[in-house]
Structures are given as structure tokens and as C-alpha cells.
Design a protein around this motif. Structure first.
Motif, PDB file in Angstrom:
ATOM      1  N   ARG A 148       7.663  29.850 -30.886  1.00  0.00           N
ATOM      2  CA  ARG A 148       7.634  30.666 -32.016  1.00  0.00           C
ATOM      3  C   ARG A 148       6.299  30.556 -32.673  1.00  0.00           C
ATOM      4  NH1 ARG A 148      13.884  29.442 -34.439  1.00  0.00           N
ATOM      5  NH2 ARG A 148      14.894  30.474 -32.670  1.00  0.00           N
ATOM      6  N   VAL A 149       5.496  30.626 -31.732  1.00  0.00           N
ATOM      7  CA  VAL A 149       3.951  30.518 -32.301  1.00  0.00           C
ATOM      8  C   VAL A 149       3.047  31.756 -31.689  1.00  0.00           C
ATOM      9  CG1 VAL A 149       3.991  28.157 -32.527  1.00  0.00           C
ATOM     10  CG2 VAL A 149       3.156  29.053 -30.492  1.00  0.00           C
ATOM     11  N   PRO A 150       1.873  32.231 -32.343  1.00  0.00           N
ATOM     12  CA  PRO A 150       1.247  33.551 -31.552  1.00  0.00           C
ATOM     13  C   PRO A 150       0.829  32.822 -30.201  1.00  0.00           C
ATOM     14  CG  PRO A 150       0.617  32.929 -33.819  1.00  0.00           C
ATOM     15  CD  PRO A 150       1.713  31.836 -33.476  1.00  0.00           C
ATOM     16  N   GLU A 151       0.418  34.161 -29.552  1.00  0.00           N
ATOM     17  CA  GLU A 151       0.124  33.630 -28.115  1.00  0.00           C
ATOM     18  C   GLU A 151      -1.303  33.012 -28.046  1.00  0.00           C
ATOM     19  OE1 GLU A 151       0.169  37.088 -25.373  1.00  0.00           O
ATOM     20  OE2 GLU A 151       2.084  37.866 -26.181  1.00  0.00           O
ATOM     21  N   GLY A 152      -2.060  33.335 -28.921  1.00  0.00           N
ATOM     22  CA  GLY A 152      -3.391  32.616 -28.868  1.00  0.00           C
ATOM     23  C   GLY A 152      -3.523  31.296 -29.462  1.00  0.00           C
ATOM     24  N   THR A 153      -2.225  30.835 -29.975  1.00  0.00           N
ATOM     25  CA  THR A 153      -2.002  29.339 -30.222  1.00  0.00           C
ATOM     26  C   THR A 153      -1.777  28.463 -28.887  1.00  0.00           C
ATOM     27  OG1 THR A 153      -1.259  29.819 -32.312  1.00  0.00           O
ATOM     28  CG2 THR A 153      -0.641  27.630 -31.427  1.00  0.00           C
TER      29      THR A 153
END
Length: 174
Positions: A148-153
Motif C-alpha cells: 500500500r505504497v506508491p511504486e516509486g517507494t
């Protein structure tokens, strides 16, 4: 006289049947000695004798009326002893048929131990990202959805983790 040559202590005939406690006190030791001679194992002999007396106790109202209740208990004990012996023989025969040489599997090599130690030093999020991406072959998008985090993270975690692992495993970034 030794206990091995003695017969079971007879219970004197009475107008009323003997109590279980009387039969037990008079016969347990003799039965256990007889079974010990059969098994060669005192504990096993005592276990079988106890089991026979337990079965007798459960049916004592009927057994007490027999001419020789001890004979019933002895027969049950010998049947139990033979059954245990047969089960043990069957188990031993089964074990003999099994492969004697187990395949030898070497433990983890030094590289794997070092990798696991290095993974253990990573922050939990980076460690999960590395394991899911490189060991479970999950794409970055799926890891991002699970965490549940952005792909960039996730990409950032992977980059930091690779740098940390390279430093830990090779002594410097690669």
C-alpha cells in the motif's frame, strides 16, 4: 522362596466373591514378574499388568464371580503382551525394509549464510521488497499494491536494499 517360583497367592474361598483390591494386592506382583520374564523389560511388564487390572476393574462385577478371577486377568495380560510383541515386531520389520542410507543434504553454504545475515540487517520494508521482488518474482506494481505504497517507494526500497547488500556482502557498492 523366590517370587519367580512362587505361584500366585491364592485367595481363600469365601461365601462372597473377592474384592478387586484383594485380588490386586495378592496377584499384581506375581503377574508383573511373569511378564517381566517374557518382556525382559520391567517397565513394559508393569504397564501390561496394570492394563490388565484396569480392564478387570471395568468388568469386576462379572469377573469377581468367576472361579478364578486371576486367571482371567492373567489371560488378558498375556494377550496384551503378545499384541505388543507383535506390534513391535511389525514395526521392526517395517524399519528394516526402509532405506538405510538417507541422502545427505549439505547445510547452507557460506554465501547463503552471509546473504541471510545481510538481509537481516535491512529495514523490514526493504527486506520484504527484496524478498518479494527477487525471490517471489513479483513485479514492483504488485509489491506496491501489497504494501500500500506508491511504486516509486518500492523502487527506492529496492535500490537502497541493493546498495546495502552490496556493501555488506562485497565490502562496497557495485
Amino acid at each position: 522362596m523366590s517370587a519367580i517360583t512362587d505361584r500366585e497367592t491364592p485367595i481363600t474361598p469365601r461365601e462372597h466373591p473377592p474384592s478387586f483390591d484383594e485380588v490386586y494386592a495378592a496377584s499384581y506382583t506375581d503377574l508383573a514378574v511373569q511378564l517381566y520374564a517374557y518382556f525382559g523389560d520391567r517397565q513394559e511388564a508393569q504397564d501390561v499388568a496394570q492394563e490388565a487390572f484396569c480392564r478387570a476393574l471395568a468388568r469386576w462385577d462379572g469377573i469377581a464371580g468367576y472361579d478364578d478371577p486371576v486367571a482371567w486377568i492373567r489371560r488378558v495380560a498375556w494377550n496384551l503382551a503378545v499384541s505388543r510383541w507383535r506390534r513391535a515386531r511389525t514395526a521392526m520389520n517395517f524399519l528394516r525394509r526402509q532405506r538405510t542410507d538417507e541422502p545427505r543434504i549439505d547445510g547452507p553454504g557460506p554465501e547463503r549464510v552471509a546473504l541471510l545475515a545481510a538481509l537481516g540487517k535491512l529495514p523490514a520494508a526493504q527486506r520484504r521488497a527484496v524478498v518479494l521482488h527477487y525471490l517471489a518474482d513479483l513485479p514492483v506494481s504488485e509489491i506496491a499494491g501489497r504494501e500500500r505504497v506508491p511504486e516509486g517507494t518500492v523502487r527506492s526500497w529496492l535500490t537502497r536494499a541493493r546498495t546495502s547488500l552490496a556493501t555488506e556482502l562485497n565490502g562496497g557498492p557495485q
